[in-house]
Design a protein around this motif. Structure first.
Motif, PDB file in Angstrom:
ATOM      1  N   ARG A   4       0.853  -1.185   0.000  1.00 36.71           N
ATOM      2  CA  ARG A   4       0.000   0.000   0.000  1.00 36.71           C
ATOM      3  C   ARG A   4       0.890   1.237   0.000  1.00 36.71           C
ATOM      4  N   GLY A   5       1.675   1.364  -1.070  1.00 32.99           N
ATOM      5  CA  GLY A   5       2.593   2.484  -1.193  1.00 32.99           C
ATOM      6  C   GLY A   5       1.866   3.771  -1.543  1.00 32.99           C
ATOM      7  N   ARG A   6       2.345   4.864  -0.957  1.00 34.71           N
ATOM      8  CA  ARG A   6       1.825   6.197  -1.281  1.00 34.71           C
ATOM      9  C   ARG A   6       3.021   7.129  -1.465  1.00 34.71           C
ATOM     10  N   VAL A   7       3.122   7.700  -2.653  1.00 33.05           N
ATOM     11  CA  VAL A   7       4.211   8.608  -2.984  1.00 33.05           C
ATOM     12  C   VAL A   7       3.609   9.997  -3.183  1.00 33.05           C
ATOM     13  N   HIS A   8       4.163  10.976  -2.480  1.00 35.18           N
ATOM     14  CA  HIS A   8       3.650  12.345  -2.511  1.00 35.18           C
ATOM     15  C   HIS A   8       4.538  13.174  -3.441  1.00 35.18           C
ATOM     16  N   LEU A   9       3.940  13.668  -4.513  1.00 36.35           N
ATOM     17  CA  LEU A   9       4.667  14.426  -5.531  1.00 36.35           C
ATOM     18  C   LEU A   9       4.237  15.885  -5.518  1.00 36.35           C
ATOM     19  N   GLU A  10       5.214  16.766  -5.696  1.00 37.77           N
ATOM     20  CA  GLU A  10       4.916  18.200  -5.716  1.00 37.77           C
ATOM     21  C   GLU A  10       5.870  18.889  -6.680  1.00 37.77           C
ATOM     22  N   ARG A  11       5.307  19.595  -7.644  1.00 40.41           N
ATOM     23  CA  ARG A  11       6.151  20.313  -8.597  1.00 40.41           C
ATOM     24  C   ARG A  11       6.063  21.807  -8.332  1.00 40.41           C
ATOM     25  N   GLY A  12       7.223  22.422  -8.138  1.00 41.17           N
ATOM     26  CA  GLY A  12       7.309  23.867  -7.973  1.00 41.17           C
ATOM     27  C   GLY A  12       8.361  24.405  -8.916  1.00 41.17           C
ATOM     28  N   GLY A  13       7.939  25.078  -9.989  1.00 40.76           N
ATOM     29  CA  GLY A  13       8.888  25.527 -11.003  1.00 40.76           C
ATOM     30  C   GLY A  13       9.519  24.337 -11.695  1.00 40.76           C
ATOM     31  N   ASP A  14      10.845  24.305 -11.708  1.00 40.22           N
ATOM     32  CA  ASP A  14      11.558  23.202 -12.360  1.00 40.22           C
ATOM     33  C   ASP A  14      11.883  22.059 -11.405  1.00 40.22           C
ATOM     34  N   THR A  15      11.495  22.200 -10.127  1.00 38.26           N
ATOM     35  CA  THR A  15      11.848  21.182  -9.129  1.00 38.26           C
ATOM     36  C   THR A  15      10.655  20.301  -8.795  1.00 38.26           C
ATOM     37  N   VAL A  16      10.881  19.002  -8.834  1.00 39.29           N
ATOM     38  CA  VAL A  16       9.886  18.024  -8.392  1.00 39.29           C
ATOM     39  C   VAL A  16      10.367  17.414  -7.085  1.00 39.29           C
ATOM     40  N   TRP A  17       9.515  17.476  -6.052  1.00 43.06           N
ATOM     41  CA  TRP A  17       9.818  16.853  -4.765  1.00 43.06           C
ATOM     42  C   TRP A  17       9.052  15.535  -4.659  1.00 43.06           C
ATOM     43  N   VAL A  18       9.768  14.507  -4.224  1.00 40.90           N
ATOM     44  CA  VAL A  18       9.207  13.156  -4.120  1.00 40.90           C
ATOM     45  C   VAL A  18       9.311  12.733  -2.664  1.00 40.90           C
ATOM     46  N   GLY A  19       8.147  12.602  -1.996  1.00 42.07           N
ATOM     47  CA  GLY A  19       8.164  12.331  -0.568  1.00 42.07           C
ATOM     48  C   GLY A  19       7.367  11.112  -0.180  1.00 42.07           C
ATOM     49  N   GLY A  20       7.626  10.628   1.025  1.00 43.07           N
ATOM     50  CA  GLY A  20       6.877   9.487   1.536  1.00 43.07           C
ATOM     51  C   GLY A  20       7.195   9.234   2.992  1.00 43.07           C
ATOM     52  N   ASP A  21       6.315   8.497   3.642  1.00 45.21           N
ATOM     53  CA  ASP A  21       6.542   8.088   5.022  1.00 45.21           C
ATOM     54  C   ASP A  21       7.611   6.997   5.068  1.00 45.21           C
ATOM     55  N   VAL A  22       8.371   6.975   6.169  1.00 50.04           N
ATOM     56  CA  VAL A  22       9.498   6.053   6.306  1.00 50.04           C
ATOM     57  C   VAL A  22       9.497   5.475   7.720  1.00 50.04           C
ATOM     58  N   LEU A  23       9.657   4.158   7.826  1.00 49.39           N
ATOM     59  CA  LEU A  23       9.668   3.484   9.124  1.00 49.39           C
ATOM     60  C   LEU A  23      10.816   2.482   9.179  1.00 49.39           C
ATOM     61  N   THR A  24      11.561   2.472  10.277  1.00 50.86           N
ATOM     62  CA  THR A  24      12.567   1.434  10.487  1.00 50.86           C
ATOM     63  C   THR A  24      11.873   0.183  11.023  1.00 50.86           C
ATOM     64  N   THR A  25      12.137  -0.953  10.400  1.00 48.67           N
ATOM     65  CA  THR A  25      11.488  -2.195  10.816  1.00 48.67           C
ATOM     66  C   THR A  25      12.461  -3.200  11.449  1.00 48.67           C
ATOM     67  N   ILE A  26      13.753  -3.121  11.093  1.00 45.86           N
ATOM     68  CA  ILE A  26      14.750  -4.046  11.632  1.00 45.86           C
ATOM     69  C   ILE A  26      16.031  -3.267  11.915  1.00 45.86           C
ATOM     70  N   THR A  27      16.651  -3.502  13.061  1.00 45.48           N
ATOM     71  CA  THR A  27      17.986  -2.962  13.333  1.00 45.48           C
ATOM     72  C   THR A  27      18.853  -4.089  13.880  1.00 45.48           C
ATOM     73  N   GLY A  28      20.164  -3.942  13.682  1.00 47.74           N
ATOM     74  CA  GLY A  28      21.076  -4.952  14.187  1.00 47.74           C
ATOM     75  C   GLY A  28      22.478  -4.699  13.692  1.00 47.74           C
ATOM     76  N   GLN A  29      23.264  -5.754  13.554  1.00 49.45           N
ATOM     77  CA  GLN A  29      24.617  -5.677  13.047  1.00 49.45           C
ATOM     78  C   GLN A  29      24.811  -6.748  11.984  1.00 49.45           C
ATOM     79  N   VAL A  30      25.701  -6.444  11.045  1.00 47.65           N
ATOM     80  CA  VAL A  30      25.998  -7.390   9.982  1.00 47.65           C
ATOM     81  C   VAL A  30      27.501  -7.456   9.805  1.00 47.65           C
ATOM     82  N   GLY A  31      28.027  -8.652   9.616  1.00 54.80           N
ATOM     83  CA  GLY A  31      29.441  -8.830   9.338  1.00 54.80           C
ATOM     84  C   GLY A  31      29.653  -9.067   7.853  1.00 54.80           C
ATOM     85  N   LEU A  32      30.474  -8.228   7.233  1.00 54.27           N
ATOM     86  CA  LEU A  32      30.722  -8.342   5.792  1.00 54.27           C
ATOM     87  C   LEU A  32      32.195  -8.657   5.546  1.00 54.27           C
TER      88      LEU A  32
END
Length: 276
Positions: free
Chosen positions: A248-276
């Motif tokens: 259920r993605g929702r992308v919020h778009l706004e054009r002002g002059g030559d600039t387009v802003w692309v926004g959306g809600d963001v949530l962290t779902t997993i945190t931890g450590q990784v060994g590479l």
């Protein structure tokens, strides 16, 4: 070990947007290790946060699909900015971050939700007859079903196809084997945006990246807005994406002059450590 975040982008509800894997403080991680971990996560993108090399930037980002590195991508930009801030990153300017990536410097606005300024299109304009035919075949539609078609490539390689309606977008059943190296987005308007909760429906087909259908796509939506916003679409609107594959993605778009802003809600779902 590196700090690790998995962030859901373009949804206010967890697990209904598009996840990105973010590796923090990735200095010393080789290209081979970045590519291997991106293949293992099997997400549409995995990113690596690094110190900037440009003094105007707050951080540097490398973006990998399971198949290759990208110069720019939208939902990884917002998800990685969120992860960087959450880990204690402090921007040089109030209310705005600057991300350095292979496509250049990308501004990210902090407000009700994070929003990035769409980078310039690397390729725009008409699509030739041969590619048009390939796209219609891959989408399993007729040429008459295509209202308009244009290149909207800001890094990943997008070509966008305007269909008559959101219903036509949702009904599309593509032949993934027929896309070849094309990355195709389709878009159609809703007759009743207030009922749908969005003005348009968008879908993104990227089999060449090792993904079938991308859940929610910032770069594609940016290119579509640069093509259509203020003309065939309102200057400010909401795009729905991922409906067919249970998101259920929702992308919020706004054009002002030559600039387009692309926004959306963001949530962290997993945190931890990784060994590479």
């Amino acid at each position: 070990m590196h700090q690790f975040s998995q962030v859901d982008v373009f949804s206010s509800d967890p697990f209904l947007g598009n996840p990105v894997a973010v590796v923090h403080d990735a200095q010393g991680v080789s290209d081979e290790e970045m590519a291997r971990f991106a293949r293992w996560t099997n997400l549409s993108e995995t990113t690596y946060l690094l110190p900037p090399t440009d003094p105007a930037a707050d951080y540097r980002l490398r973006i990998w699909t399971p198949d290759r590195e990208l110069p720019f991508a939208g939902h990884p930009t917002l998800g990685s900015a969120h992860a960087w801030l959450e880990a204690g990153g402090v921007a040089r300017q109030d209310g705005e971050l600057v991300q350095e990536c292979a496509a250049g410097l990308v501004r990210i606005r902090r407000g009700e939700r994070l929003a990035f300024a769409a980078p310039p299109l690397l390729r725009s304009g008409p699509v030739d007859a041969g590619d048009r035919e390939r796209i219609a075949t891959a989408l399993r539609i007729t040429d008459a079903d295509i209202v308009d078609l244009a290149w909207v490539d800001n890094g990943p390689g997008w070509v966008a196809c305007l269909l008559e309606s959101a219903e036509a977008v949702l009904a599309c059943r593509p032949d993934f084997g027929a896309f070849g190296d094309l990355e195709v987005g389709i878009v159609g308007p809703y007759d009743d945006p207030s009922s749908a909760g969005a003005d348009i429906e968008v879908r993104a087909f990227v089999p060449s990246m090792g993904i079938g259908e991308d859940p929610v796509t910032g770069s594609l939506n940016a290119g579509i807005a640069q093509w259509l916003a203020g003309d065939r679409l309102p200057a400010s609107y909401v795009a729905s994406q991922g409906t067919v594959i249970g998101r259920r993605g929702r992308v919020h778009l706004e054009r002002g002059g030559d600039t387009v802003w692309v926004g959306g809600d963001v949530l962290t779902t997993i945190t931890g450590q990784v060994g590479l």
